[in-house]
Design an enzyme around this catalytic site. Structure first.
Site, mmCIF file in Angstrom:
data_model
loop_
_atom_site.group_PDB
_atom_site.id
_atom_site.type_symbol
_atom_site.label_atom_id
_atom_site.label_comp_id
_atom_site.label_asym_id
_atom_site.label_seq_id
_atom_site.Cartn_x
_atom_site.Cartn_y
_atom_site.Cartn_z
ATOM 1 N N GLU A 195 0.833 -1.215 0.000
ATOM 2 C CA GLU A 195 0.000 0.000 0.000
ATOM 3 C C GLU A 195 0.866 1.263 0.000
ATOM 4 O O GLU A 195 0.543 2.247 -0.664
ATOM 5 C CB GLU A 195 -0.937 0.024 1.224
ATOM 6 C CG GLU A 195 -1.947 -1.115 1.292
ATOM 7 C CD GLU A 195 -3.059 -1.033 0.254
ATOM 8 O OE1 GLU A 195 -3.070 -0.105 -0.556
ATOM 9 O OE2 GLU A 195 -3.921 -1.931 0.252
ATOM 10 N N ASP A 245 -4.998 -9.484 -7.847
ATOM 11 C CA ASP A 245 -5.309 -8.581 -8.955
ATOM 12 C C ASP A 245 -4.115 -7.913 -9.653
ATOM 13 O O ASP A 245 -3.807 -8.160 -10.817
ATOM 14 C CB ASP A 245 -6.326 -7.516 -8.496
ATOM 15 C CG ASP A 245 -6.043 -6.989 -7.076
ATOM 16 O OD1 ASP A 245 -4.949 -7.256 -6.534
ATOM 17 O OD2 ASP A 245 -6.906 -6.301 -6.506
ATOM 18 N N GLU A 300 -12.569 0.154 -9.590
ATOM 19 C CA GLU A 300 -12.218 -0.777 -10.680
ATOM 20 C C GLU A 300 -13.189 -0.765 -11.860
ATOM 21 O O GLU A 300 -12.768 -0.914 -13.013
ATOM 22 C CB GLU A 300 -12.086 -2.205 -10.131
ATOM 23 C CG GLU A 300 -10.915 -2.418 -9.184
ATOM 24 C CD GLU A 300 -11.162 -1.896 -7.771
ATOM 25 O OE1 GLU A 300 -12.335 -1.594 -7.437
ATOM 26 O OE2 GLU A 300 -10.184 -1.773 -7.004
HETATM 27 C C1 DMJ Z 1 -6.647 0.432 -4.541
HETATM 28 O O1 DMJ Z 1 -5.784 0.651 -3.502
HETATM 29 C C2 DMJ Z 1 -5.944 -0.153 -5.728
HETATM 30 O O2 DMJ Z 1 -6.735 -0.037 -6.860
HETATM 31 C C3 DMJ Z 1 -5.584 -1.593 -5.516
HETATM 32 O O3 DMJ Z 1 -5.011 -2.176 -6.654
HETATM 33 C C4 DMJ Z 1 -6.816 -2.368 -5.161
HETATM 34 N N1 DMJ Z 1 -7.538 -1.786 -4.070
HETATM 35 C C5 DMJ Z 1 -7.797 -0.379 -4.056
HETATM 36 C C6 DMJ Z 1 -9.066 0.066 -4.700
HETATM 37 O O4 DMJ Z 1 -10.129 -0.753 -4.600
#
Ligand code: DMJ
Length: 590
Positions: free
Chosen positions: A196, A331, A494
């Site tokens: 993060e 993801d 997303e």
């Molecule tokens: C964000 O921090 C980023 O897009 C990450 O890849 C997935 N989660 C969140 C948004 O949902």
């Protein structure tokens, strides 16, 4: 009668002696006077000087103050034997990614929508500034604040490039000035979330630097990079999910033995951009070792071609965990393959090969087409697969996080000339938008299940009885859905991310209307007195119950993509930039 076409002698004489002619003669004389020329030149020089000075003054408001610790000097207990440098040479010719849009024409509808998105952003930003400045996130229901990731003012860093893109110059300069003074050592957090912090803080700073050229932001990114680089100081140089600075100082760090696959594997874009901007190859070397691990292990899992959702990075073992997904925990591992190809100018062929092999496998094993009463033959969702029982089982459930896949397939399809992937991307992106519209609030839940068709194409007849059996007692769901396993909407990006990418890649104008519908529904479901909040249950009709959270990605990602889909298509063109997974655009090499 006078010939009107030819001036008479009398007329010519009049011209010579008229006051206007005398005025023109005087003006000519003044304009050619060397003193006058000198004065004009001096004025122009003065104006240029003032403009430059003003710019410099604005820039100098963003003064860099170093952090109180210099992590670059810390001992590496497991230093790399050699450093792999960034690939050099002329970037390969890339296919054009963006659709060949006609030259910009004013579009009042798009402009109005763009402004509406900006208004929502400004309201949220101002509320954060007033109620939660210096803290990580605003509490949008109570107007309080909370720290969620290090306590360094996450929202102001994550939203910095959005401020720039939206032309909020004063706010940008103010926030950048604050951020340039941050001390990364000033945190009460014992463990630092490597993933993060890399995608949000470092990604945000690198992008804001790429856009603005504000040097202090790169310096802050580099400081943070030198701290995060410590995470790679493990026996096999694969990083743990959490960086513990005490362990790092004592040389006792090890990689995780059951960590989200996306954690260590989605640092590559940010560390590569940092290496490019600082000319320090150690950052590229660090992530290149993770990529090598992916290459080594790709065919060892229960679904050769894919990696499980959780990985034993410590022993480099991908055979123990058995759930496979494009959603949570996995993801961006996949998302970054085509993006790395773009950022490296195609100079490392490994990313194309990783993308193509993994996504061909994912189409086969993870995607499903839902059974529906109406002719919705093209819908497609990214589901899961599990090998827990020893038999590979498809799980026809999807999640908001997996909605990024439409954009990824569209990008990969265009980039690598793969028409089948482009079509899959189109179907996936539109299906997430369809799922928004299917629910009473107009917003898609975090996780849901559906009845799958047997194939991705061909006949698929609606079976009412099968649907009733599959959904158990839950009678309130829209047709085709079997559950809303997690009915919340967390302000996630997303779905609009994929709609935006698909729009810029294909030029399909209807996608702007699709986006506008989604935006209006989200705003109506999430607006609070202070800003916008997560929603407890999107499956109910009427007023939604709000949850007191506003993740930083609302301002950094969700609203940025909504803004950009209505902006002129040259703004952050996909032929100039590549977005990291937190929607921070990095400049592509040319
Ligand atoms: C964000 O921090 C980023 O897009 C990450 O890849 C997935 N989660 C969140 C948004 O949902």
């Amino acid at each position: 009668m006078h010939d009107l076409a030819a001036p008479s002698a009398t007329n010519l004489e009049e011209t010579k002696t008229s006051p206007a002619a005398a005025y023109r003669r005087r003006a000519r004389a003044i304009a050619t006077n060397p003193l006058f020329v000198l004065a004009v030149a001096a004025c122009v020089a003065l104006i240029v000087l003032l403009v430059v000075q003003d710019r410099t003054a604005a820039a100098s408001r963003v003064r860099f103050r170093p952090s109180s610790v210099d992590w670059a000097n810390w001992t590496q207990y497991y230093p790399p034997a050699s450093i792999r440098a960034l690939p050099t040479g002329k970037p390969r010719d890339m296919p054009r990614i963006q659709f060949d849009f006609p030259l910009y024409r004013p579009d009042p509808v798009a402009r109005e929508r763009q402004q509406a998105v900006k208004d929502v952003f400004v309201r949220g930003w101002e509320s954060y500034r007033a109620n939660a400045w210096y803290y990580d996130e605003l509490l949008p229901v109570t107007g309080g604040w909370t720290n969620t990731l290090g306590g360094w003012g996450l929202t102001m860093i994550d939203a910095l490039d959005t401020l720039y893109i939206m032309g909020l110059q004063d706010e940008f300069t103010f926030a950048a000035g604050t951020i340039a003074q941050l001390d990364w050592a000033n945190t009460t957090y014992r463990d630092i979330n490597v993933f993060e912090t890399t995608i949000r803080h470092m990604g945000g700073l690198l992008s804001a630097y790429d856009l603005s050229g504000e040097k202090a932001l790169l310096q802050k990114a580099e400081e943070l990079g030198s701290m995060l680089y410590l995470a790679f100081d493990t026996p096999n140089r694969l990083p743990p999910f959490l960086l513990n600075l005490v362990d790092a100082q004592n040389g006792t760090q090890v990689a995780g033995d059951y960590d989200p696959a996306a954690g260590p594997t989605s640092l590559c874009l940010e560390f590569t951009r940092l290496a490019q901007l600082t000319n320090d190859n150690k950052y590229f070397d660090a992530i290149d070792r993770v990529t090598s691990f992916l290459v080594r292990s790709q065919n060892q899992s229960a679904i050769p071609g894919l990696w499980p959702m959780l990985i034993n990075f410590r022993d480099e073992d991908v055979t123990q965990a058995h759930t496979f997904t494009l959603g949570a925990n996995a993801d961006s591992l996949y998302e970054y393959f085509p993006k790395m190809h773009l950022l490296l100018g195609g100079l490392d062929p490994v990313y194309e090969s990783l993308y193509t092999s993994s996504m061909d496998t994912a189409i086969h094993h993870l995607l499903f087409r839902p059974m529906l009463p109406l002719d919705n033959n093209t819908l497609l969702f990214a589901g899961d697969a599990s090998n827990d029982t020893g038999i590979l089982t498809h799980i026809p459930a999807s999640q908001h996080l997996a909605c990024f896949a439409g954009g990824m397939f569209a990008l990969g399809g265009r980039l690598f000339g793969n028409a089948a992937h482009l079509s899959v991307g189109d179907r996936l992106a539109r299906s997430c938008a369809w799922a928004y519209a299917a629910f009473p609030s107009g917003v898609m839940p975090e996780k849901f299940g559906m009845v799958p068709c047997a194939n991705l194409t061909g006949d698929c007849w609606w079976d009412e009885a099968l649907w009733a059996r599959s959904r158990g007692g839950d009678v309130g769901l829209p047709e085709g859905f079997t559950n809303a396993l997690d009915p919340r909407y967390l302000l996630r990006p997303e779905a609009i991310e994929s709609v935006f990418l698909l729009y810029r890649i294909t030029g399909a104008e209807d996608l702007r209307d699709v986006a506008w519908e989604m935006f209006q529904s989200i705003v109506s479901a999430t607006t609070t007195e202070y800003a916008n909040a997560a929603v407890a249950n999107v499956t109910v009709t009427g007023v939604t119950e709000k949850v007191d959270t506003m993740d930083s990605f609302w301002l950094s990602e969700t609203l940025k993509y909504f803004y950009l889909i209505f902006a002129p298509q040259t703004v952050i063109s996909l032929d100039d930039f590549v977005f990291n997974t937190e929607a921070h655009p990095f400049r592509r090499p040319k």
